[in-house]
Each structure stands twice: as C-alpha cells, then as structure tokens.
Design a protein around this motif. Sequence first.
Motif, mmCIF file in Angstrom:
data_model
loop_
_atom_site.group_PDB
_atom_site.id
_atom_site.type_symbol
_atom_site.label_atom_id
_atom_site.label_comp_id
_atom_site.label_asym_id
_atom_site.label_seq_id
_atom_site.Cartn_x
_atom_site.Cartn_y
_atom_site.Cartn_z
ATOM 1 N N ASP A 20 0.547 -1.199 -0.032
ATOM 2 C CA ASP A 20 0.001 -0.136 -0.040
ATOM 3 C C ASP A 20 0.820 1.399 0.011
ATOM 4 O O ASP A 20 0.684 2.176 -0.457
ATOM 5 C CB ASP A 20 -0.907 0.128 1.284
ATOM 6 N N ALA A 23 1.891 2.058 -3.587
ATOM 7 C CA ALA A 23 0.679 1.770 -4.642
ATOM 8 C C ALA A 23 0.651 2.762 -5.686
ATOM 9 O O ALA A 23 0.472 2.441 -7.151
ATOM 10 C CB ALA A 23 -0.839 1.936 -3.926
ATOM 11 N N TYR A 26 3.812 1.833 -8.077
ATOM 12 C CA TYR A 26 4.201 0.708 -8.159
ATOM 13 C C TYR A 26 4.433 0.243 -9.554
ATOM 14 O O TYR A 26 5.306 -0.529 -9.673
ATOM 15 C CB TYR A 26 3.260 -0.095 -7.401
ATOM 16 N N ASP A 27 3.628 0.706 -10.437
ATOM 17 C CA ASP A 27 3.729 -0.027 -11.853
ATOM 18 C C ASP A 27 4.972 0.683 -12.580
ATOM 19 O O ASP A 27 5.530 0.290 -13.569
ATOM 20 C CB ASP A 27 2.668 0.262 -12.785
ATOM 21 N N GLY A 70 -3.344 -6.788 -7.009
ATOM 22 C CA GLY A 70 -2.528 -5.445 -6.989
ATOM 23 C C GLY A 70 -3.124 -4.464 -7.527
ATOM 24 O O GLY A 70 -4.384 -3.983 -7.330
ATOM 25 N N THR A 71 -2.405 -3.729 -8.563
ATOM 26 C CA THR A 71 -2.975 -2.596 -9.149
ATOM 27 C C THR A 71 -3.665 -2.758 -10.400
ATOM 28 O O THR A 71 -3.878 -1.976 -11.097
ATOM 29 C CB THR A 71 -1.664 -1.687 -9.680
ATOM 30 N N ASP A 91 -7.225 -8.539 -3.087
ATOM 31 C CA ASP A 91 -5.806 -8.428 -2.704
ATOM 32 C C ASP A 91 -5.788 -7.783 -1.332
ATOM 33 O O ASP A 91 -7.159 -7.359 -0.852
ATOM 34 C CB ASP A 91 -5.160 -7.137 -3.478
ATOM 35 N N GLN A 95 -4.890 -0.076 -0.921
ATOM 36 C CA GLN A 95 -4.689 0.964 -1.850
ATOM 37 C C GLN A 95 -4.276 0.533 -2.934
ATOM 38 O O GLN A 95 -4.405 1.332 -4.191
ATOM 39 C CB GLN A 95 -3.458 1.988 -1.305
ATOM 40 N N MET A 96 -3.676 -0.627 -3.184
ATOM 41 C CA MET A 96 -3.205 -1.109 -4.403
ATOM 42 C C MET A 96 -4.464 -1.494 -5.135
ATOM 43 O O MET A 96 -4.576 -1.231 -6.397
ATOM 44 C CB MET A 96 -2.514 -2.569 -4.192
ATOM 45 N N VAL A 99 -5.918 1.683 -6.811
ATOM 46 C CA VAL A 99 -5.390 1.996 -8.083
ATOM 47 C C VAL A 99 -6.147 1.047 -9.201
ATOM 48 O O VAL A 99 -6.251 1.712 -10.356
ATOM 49 C CB VAL A 99 -3.708 1.677 -8.026
ATOM 50 N N ALA A 100 -6.335 -0.159 -9.069
ATOM 51 C CA ALA A 100 -6.772 -1.107 -9.973
ATOM 52 C C ALA A 100 -8.059 -0.530 -10.212
ATOM 53 O O ALA A 100 -8.600 -0.621 -11.664
ATOM 54 C CB ALA A 100 -6.939 -2.466 -9.265
ATOM 55 N N ARG A 103 -8.134 2.560 -12.582
ATOM 56 C CA ARG A 103 -7.572 2.038 -13.934
ATOM 57 C C ARG A 103 -8.910 1.342 -14.657
ATOM 58 O O ARG A 103 -9.226 1.773 -15.878
ATOM 59 C CB ARG A 103 -6.540 0.966 -13.938
#
Length: 258
Positions: A20, A23, A26-27, A70-71, A91, A95-96, A99-100, A103
């Motif tokens: 987190d 996050a 991360y990518d 994750g994301t 997950d 926070q991850m 983000v996902a 997206r």
Amino acid sequence: MWNGNPAIWEAGVGVAEAFDAVAGDYDAARRRLIPCFDAFYSTAVEVAAPQLRAALAVGRTPEVLDLGAGTGLLSSLLSAVVPGVRLTLVDAAPQMLAVAAERLAGRGVAHRVVVADLADPLPAGRYDAVVSALAIHHLDDAAKRDLYRRAAGALVSGGVFVNAEQVAGPTPELDRRYHEVWLAQVAALGSDSAEIAAAEQRMAYDRPAPVTEQCRWLTEAGLADVDCFFKAWRFAVMGGHAPGGTVDDPSAPSARQR
C-alpha cells in the motif's frame, strides 16, 4: 516484485501495508524489474483467453477472479484482449486495489474489488478463469497447495487457472544463477542501485517454489492439461484447466480452415 523502501520492511510492517505504501508508483518500475515483461504477461493472457472467448461465444459473461491483483495490471491486460469480461480482484492491500479500480473504471470494465488475504476464503461464485501474477510466491508451500485446490474448485467446467509467477531454481546453485541473471538484466534496463536494493530487500521475504513442484501441485489440485507455458529464468507462467468443457478458442481458425 516490489520497488518500495527497504525501511518499510525493517520497521516490521506487514506485506499488505508495505505494498500500500508504494501503490501510487508501483507500476512505474515493472518493465525494469521484470525483464521479460511483455512475453511474461502476454503468455498469461494467451493461456486464459480461449475459455473467456468460449463463454462469450455462447452468450455468457466471462467471470474472472484475479488473486493478489495489486494494481490490476494483469486484469487490465486481459480485459483489453477479451472485452466483455467481468472481473473480481482480490488483494490484501486496499490502496493497491484503489489504483486497480480507478484503472478499470476509466476503461468502463465491469469489476469489483475484495480486500482479503490469499489465505482467506475465495469470493463466492464460479469463474471461467482464475488468474494471478506475482503474488502466490508470498505464501509458504502448504498455503500454495491449499490455494491451488481452492482455485481449482472455483472454476466452471473447463475453466482455466493461470499463475504468472516468480519461481525458485530447482537447485540452490541454479537459484543463485537466476538471481545473478536478474541483477544483470535489470541493471541493463536502467534500474539504479537504490531500486535494486529495495527489490532485493523485499525478495528476502518471498517464498518461491520450483516450476516442477508447482505443476505437480496443480495436477494434485485436480487440474488437467497442466503445463509451464513460459519460463525465463526467475519468471514462469503455469496453469491448467478444470476437467470438462472445451479449451478451443472461437477466434482461432477452425480445423478445416487450418
């Protein structure tokens, strides 16, 4: 793989909290820390896609469960290749997942997120595909085997399980070689010493297992057609199908067209 701050681990923060904490970016380092990024993820998508297209071909919305999502990188790639899927992302790091969700919502992809650990019961339902990327290696071997059994049991007839994973070498010497190759590759791709040190610190907490053992566990979980579909040193894509159904891809040429 993780590109966060080693101090997070030193402070005794758990895995979910550590992920987190990074996050938001991360990518950013994925293509550096996963040298085979394109082939790795595209193979995972290619293994999962036929069952999802088969569901669409009979007028059913394909259901996908992404474990340790994750994301949402793998889910996003899969939904781009097979539009019309419905995703459930699991997950332990909220926070991850945020983000996902952002997206996927931005692309209008049907989805839900579930904050849960991989040792927790899976979200209720039956899935055309259960997928995972770089998450299951955080479990010990007994927990991996248990998760494989539960994932296999959550599949529809003919459903597919895909694990795009960081794996161990089959011997200590080969495992050391895997790491040497990874260090050289990520440095060549532009990872600096801080990024590499952070990733290595995180990797000390990983519990990867060799491909051969994991394929055996997948077979023992009740999956058929188990194989390692891609491997490049530390990174591998493994999977199999629930018995029954079909794995033919409706988008592929028919046997008479080949």
